[in-house]
Write a protein that holds these residues in place. Sequence first.
Motif, PDB file in Angstrom:
ATOM      1  N   SER A   1      57.378  43.877  57.251  1.00  0.00           N
ATOM      2  CA  SER A   1      56.461  44.190  58.360  1.00  0.00           C
ATOM      3  C   SER A   1      56.864  43.496  59.648  1.00  0.00           C
ATOM      4  O   SER A   1      56.027  43.015  60.404  1.00  0.00           O
ATOM      5  CB  SER A   1      55.020  43.783  58.011  1.00  0.00           C
ATOM      6  OG  SER A   1      54.400  44.770  57.250  1.00  0.00           O
TER       7      SER A   1
ATOM      8  N   LYS B   1      49.902  42.375  65.361  1.00  0.00           N
ATOM      9  CA  LYS B   1      50.510  41.775  64.164  1.00  0.00           C
ATOM     10  C   LYS B   1      51.023  42.931  63.314  1.00  0.00           C
ATOM     11  O   LYS B   1      50.629  44.077  63.520  1.00  0.00           O
ATOM     12  CB  LYS B   1      49.467  40.985  63.383  1.00  0.00           C
ATOM     13  CG  LYS B   1      48.765  39.885  64.202  1.00  0.00           C
ATOM     14  CD  LYS B   1      47.739  39.166  63.347  1.00  0.00           C
ATOM     15  CE  LYS B   1      47.063  38.031  64.129  1.00  0.00           C
ATOM     16  NZ  LYS B   1      46.180  37.230  63.272  1.00  0.00           N
TER      17      LYS B   1
ATOM     18  N   THR C   1      45.900  43.676  67.772  1.00  0.00           N
ATOM     19  CA  THR C   1      45.839  44.898  68.580  1.00  0.00           C
ATOM     20  C   THR C   1      46.498  46.041  67.817  1.00  0.00           C
ATOM     21  O   THR C   1      47.586  45.876  67.261  1.00  0.00           O
ATOM     22  CB  THR C   1      46.610  44.681  69.903  1.00  0.00           C
ATOM     23  OG1 THR C   1      46.118  43.491  70.500  1.00  0.00           O
ATOM     24  CG2 THR C   1      46.447  45.860  70.840  1.00  0.00           C
TER      25      THR C   1
ATOM     26  N   GLN D   1      57.676  54.760  58.758  1.00  0.00           N
ATOM     27  CA  GLN D   1      56.527  54.054  59.364  1.00  0.00           C
ATOM     28  C   GLN D   1      56.094  54.640  60.694  1.00  0.00           C
ATOM     29  O   GLN D   1      55.124  54.162  61.277  1.00  0.00           O
ATOM     30  CB  GLN D   1      56.863  52.562  59.576  1.00  0.00           C
ATOM     31  CG  GLN D   1      57.152  51.796  58.321  1.00  0.00           C
ATOM     32  CD  GLN D   1      58.638  51.745  58.033  1.00  0.00           C
ATOM     33  OE1 GLN D   1      59.366  52.676  58.318  1.00  0.00           O
ATOM     34  NE2 GLN D   1      59.086  50.664  57.444  1.00  0.00           N
TER      35      GLN D   1
HETATM   36  O1  CDP Z   1      58.236  46.718  59.997  1.00  0.00           O
HETATM   37  P1  CDP Z   1      57.367  47.889  59.688  1.00  0.00           P
HETATM   38  O2  CDP Z   1      57.478  49.006  60.671  1.00  0.00           O
HETATM   39  O3  CDP Z   1      57.470  48.346  58.277  1.00  0.00           O
HETATM   40  O4  CDP Z   1      55.880  47.364  59.712  1.00  0.00           O
HETATM   41  P2  CDP Z   1      54.777  47.200  60.808  1.00  0.00           P
HETATM   42  O5  CDP Z   1      55.261  46.377  61.935  1.00  0.00           O
HETATM   43  O6  CDP Z   1      53.607  46.709  60.053  1.00  0.00           O
HETATM   44  O7  CDP Z   1      54.471  48.669  61.363  1.00  0.00           O
HETATM   45  C1  CDP Z   1      54.193  49.803  60.595  1.00  0.00           C
HETATM   46  C2  CDP Z   1      53.754  50.920  61.536  1.00  0.00           C
HETATM   47  O8  CDP Z   1      52.417  50.654  61.998  1.00  0.00           O
HETATM   48  C3  CDP Z   1      54.629  51.018  62.781  1.00  0.00           C
HETATM   49  O9  CDP Z   1      54.740  52.350  63.228  1.00  0.00           O
HETATM   50  C4  CDP Z   1      53.833  50.202  63.770  1.00  0.00           C
HETATM   51  O10 CDP Z   1      54.150  50.461  65.104  1.00  0.00           O
HETATM   52  C5  CDP Z   1      52.385  50.544  63.412  1.00  0.00           C
HETATM   53  N1  CDP Z   1      51.486  49.455  63.803  1.00  0.00           N
HETATM   54  C6  CDP Z   1      50.488  49.678  64.750  1.00  0.00           C
HETATM   55  O11 CDP Z   1      50.299  50.807  65.201  1.00  0.00           O
HETATM   56  N2  CDP Z   1      49.680  48.625  65.155  1.00  0.00           N
HETATM   57  C7  CDP Z   1      49.837  47.388  64.631  1.00  0.00           C
HETATM   58  N3  CDP Z   1      49.080  46.355  65.028  1.00  0.00           N
HETATM   59  C8  CDP Z   1      50.826  47.163  63.639  1.00  0.00           C
HETATM   60  C9  CDP Z   1      51.645  48.214  63.265  1.00  0.00           C
END
Ligand code: CDP
Length: 781
Positions: free
Chosen positions: A542, A731, A660, A502
């Motif tokens: 997530s 989120k 954000t 991710q």
């Molecule tokens: O828990 P997991 O990392 O699978 O899921 P996530 O929290 O949805 O994040 C996935 C990727 O997207 C991570 O690298 C997060 O930092 C990024 N992300 C982001 O840039 N902005 C967000 N609002 C949510 C996630």
Amino acid sequence: MTTTPIRGLGHPVKRKEDPRFIRGKGTYVDDIKLPGMLYLDIVRSPYAHARIKRIDASKALAMPGVVDVITGAELEKAGLAWMPTLMSDRQMVLPTDRVVYYAQEVAAVVATDRYTAADAVLAVEVEYEPLTPVLDPFKALEPGAPLVRPDREQKTNHIWHWEAGDKEKTDRIFQEAQVVVSQDLYIPRIHVCSIETCGCVVNYDRATDKLTIWMTSQAPHAHRTVFSLVSGIPEHKIRIISPDIGGGFGGKVPVYPGYVIATYAALKLGKPIKWIEDRSENLQADTFARDYHIHAELAATRDGKIRAMRVHTVADHGAFDAAANPSKFPAGLFSVCTGSYDMEAAHVAVDGVYTNKPPGGVAYRCSFRVTEAVHTIERMVDILADELGMDPAEIRFKNFIRPEQFPYKSPTGWEYDSGNYPATLQKALDAIGYQELRREQAERRARGELMGIGISTFTEIVGAGPSHTFDILGIKMFDSAEIRVHPTGSAIVRIGVQTQGQGHETTFAQIVAEELGLPVENIIVEHGDTDTAPYGLGTYASRSTPTAGAATAVAARKIREKARLIAAHLLEVSPDDLEWRDYAFRVKGAPDRFKTMQEIAFAAYTNFPQGLEGGLEAVCYYDPPNLTFPFGAYVCVVDIDRGTGQVKVREFLAVDDCGTIINPMIVEGQIHGGLTMGLAPALFEEIVYDENGTMLTGTFMDYLLPTAMETPHWKTDKTVTPSPHHPLGAKGVGESPTIGAPPAIVNAVVDALSHLGVRHIDIPITPAKVYQILLEKGVAE
Ligand code: CDP
């Protein structure tokens, strides 16, 4: 002041981890090679249900290079024939008397190389007495059904019953409702199919009395605690290292028998042991997702206002309840199935059932059964629209929770944090040209062509979770971050979550860059090693951004508060006279007098005020006050070939809102991947068993993963509605597209056929299924 750009929140920073991946320099478990290492392979059952009469390992043991054959009888003596699951059930590590699913582990072979181990697996003779398998969960519930789990005190195949919502109020509304629609929906078994299969390397060092396990784990800390509790080895004597991981998607949260057997073998033989599943083992025996048999009903007014929802689900969990849901939610967060719609009441009941299949219930790129919930409500809303002759967009606008209703208390008890559903749907409809598409559809229909437009306006629920409600085996589901700023202004961030692709090494560095004003290049992120990373519950559902992302921001802010004291000392002003602006502490009213974090970091080790501790570091264990509720509006356009029944996704637009955005490029990548993982169950993937419980889809020849050939061109867009309780307003995002895409596709296919009287089709919508419908309706070519 540094001239290197900070590139914090909102920058499309290229992934820091990619240079090593694209050069083939990642370190995956199978890259770990230790001197004297032995290889473990597993004998698996050809029966879904059978008594084991005899295991004869003599021929295998006689083969050159074979070191040992381990059976359930041996593990039983060590008290390890069974292990606890994360859902407080127990699961066989190796069987002593019976097997309960096809491809179940029966015995393990240890040899000096992988090929000898594989050959020896074939030389182990096992005599089975086949028993009647129980495969249909409804038949499993009938009195007198053969017992899948005679080891349990409760002599039925029923595991648990779980409910949410207000039954009385819901029933009352249904009794008086003007319109009621109901539908059976089956969401079949599917498999995560991560590129890297599961495996481990276990090394017991007698000199230091330390057990080190390199393991494809999405939750290394939780796994270490479980290992310690099961084995009795003190937790500090166990080190779990989760190195680079080639995809997890929930499939690397459960503890598989292979991990336990490999650990037992390493301790017994005093040699490092490697166990790596092959592709078929992974597909046939690892934990599965979905397998929900749902009966759903909506009560509404004649003009299309939804009043209540009633759902009963039979959940096929296979032979062991080995899902990894938060303890209090055996059906995960399925009760979020009222979706994006405001209604007076809802009642949801779920019954978990054992069958002779491998354990199911893994949260496959889904925050614990939210895929099933979203599929249910998004299909039901379309079915209601069809019943009332309403446009699917119109019925959604009529029933959306309105922006001013947030925070919104759902009838099953969730508090949605923020949302603006009408804006997101309107944006999607305008961008895709909805009215024009409807006109085109009418024209095509008049010519006998089959074109459909499907909408899905889903709400996700991610970020497990607040400690008052969320735990796994009693361990609260907070998460953590630890930041240390070095004297020259670079920093290390250690987090409790574990990336599986991710991009955490990039996005978590961006959070720190933003909060501390340090260039993103100068920040390194570490995770996955229980000896060094702070305790966390892992990455799935997530949850990383909502939990560890918040912890990182809070830890950075703690550092900034200390930095303020040092800056005040350097500038010879009171800390109250300083403000943090443009990535520096500036004297209020004299912004040219400032200290950057780099200058402050140096002073933290060389010139800090008396009475203050030196150094610049902080830790945060973040307990989120609530979950976050990302959402989106997806529109899908399909054409159906009347000659073959093939569905072609002509256009797909995903408008997502994850609050954000930290890194827009990574978010877009997450959405592209997630949409493809949503297309897969909608049109292609299903695990199928024959009447004996033998899996018919045990290779990629039969289990259809979409490739680039089958994947349409995804279009994406966004709205931004920050979460009010997350320190950054962010989120989660990774799962939204996986849960939002399937109903958009199904709704489009059903829409293409609705004028023929088709109201629902279960996924996967294969050409064979569609062609059969076309034949029945007399429109096949
Ligand atoms: O828990 P997991 O990392 O699978 O899921 P996530 O929290 O949805 O994040 C996935 C990727 O997207 C991570 O690298 C997060 O930092 C990024 N992300 C982001 O840039 N902005 C967000 N609002 C949510 C996630």
